[in-house]
Enzyme design. Structure first.
Site: not given
Ligand code: 9D3
Length: 245
Positions: A89, A116, A154, A169
């Site tokens: 994230p 986490e 793709r 395209d």
């Molecule tokens: C609710 C947990 N969060 C605490 C503030 C942190 C958190 C840890 C791990 C939030 C999401 C995740 C798992 N997410 C991914 O592995 C992830 C992800 C995402 O959650 N949102 C956007 N892109 C991605 S890419 C990988």
């Protein structure tokens, strides 16, 4: 192009990628997909891949060593242009342009986290980039890795028919798609726009472009602000707005 995914849920990635466009591309050897499970690299008898966060707090963190050893095996496949991407994230938001650039790689190694997150030293020392699929929370990196694999596959030569890639395209270029219809012509009181039934392809192209412009204007004004419209497109969008009123 080959994709290597580090994941605690290797079957999830393999299975999902076996459908549709990605599945066909794998069958036809246009792409290769391998999965690496950090658990196979854990050294204790419980095959531990996670541990408590330093500093306390909720949840668990993926340990450095199993990830590092799994990554080394993925790298040992050997490829001339490799990138290691951690999906999280906190990453740079994925765009079509970012994914287009990834097409020039010969190996894309995707790190899917669980819990986490992963030990930050793995991100710093072992990964080249950090990518996000958008501002919402999912439970782990596997679905994000699958999105990257699907969207990149793709774009690779030979994966989509010529028909489809030409269309991609012209329409992918910053506008939303126009509405589609198929038989039957009438569903209760709803009929197919008559322009699509007349067989005048210049009129149909103009109608579709107008719909694309109009929908983008209504639903995604942010996309239009970034885009320089041609004189014809400006006129079609004005017509769309006039016809709304
Ligand atoms: C609710 C947990 N969060 C605490 C503030 C942190 C958190 C840890 C791990 C939030 C999401 C995740 C798992 N997410 C991914 O592995 C992830 C992800 C995402 O959650 N949102 C956007 N892109 C991605 S890419 C990988």
């Amino acid at each position: 192009m080959r994709f290597d995914v580090l994941t605690l849920f290797p079957e999830m990635v393999k299975d999902a990628a076996s459908y549709g466009v990605t599945g066909k591309a794998i069958e036809r050897n246009l792409v290769e997909l391998a999965v690496w499970n950090p658990r196979d690299y854990a050294r204790d008898r419980h095959k531990t891949v996670d541990d408590h966060p330093y500093g306390g707090g909720p949840g668990m963190v993926m340990k450095y060593q199993p990830l590092h050893d799994a990554l080394n095996d993925a790298r040992r496949i050997g490829s001339d242009k490799t990138k290691v991407v951690y999906l999280s994230p906190q990453g740079k938001p994925i765009t079509q342009n970012l994914l287009s650039d990834a097409c020039s790689l010969t190996q894309l190694i995707l790190i899917a986290g669980r819990y986490e997150g992963i030990d930050e030293r793995f991100v710093e020392m072992d990964c080249d980039e950090e990518w996000s699929i958008g501002d919402y929370v999912i439970s782990g990196g596997e679905l994000a890795a699958l999105i990257v694999i699907d969207a990149v596959t793709r774009l690779l030569p030979g994966v989509l028919g010529d028909d489809n890639s030409a269309k991609q395209d012209s329409y992918m270029n910053g506008l939303l798609d126009y509405p589609h219809f198929t038989r039957p012509e009438k569903l209760d009181d709803s009929v197919v726009p008559s322009v699509l039934m007349n067989g005048n392809h210049a009129d149909i192209d103009r109608w579709r472009l107008k719909q694309s412009l109009g929908r983008t204007w209504k639903r995604r004004p942010d996309l239009l602000e970034k885009k320089k419209l041609s004189a014809e497109q400006e006129i079609l969008l004005k017509e769309f707005i006039v016809e709304l009123n």
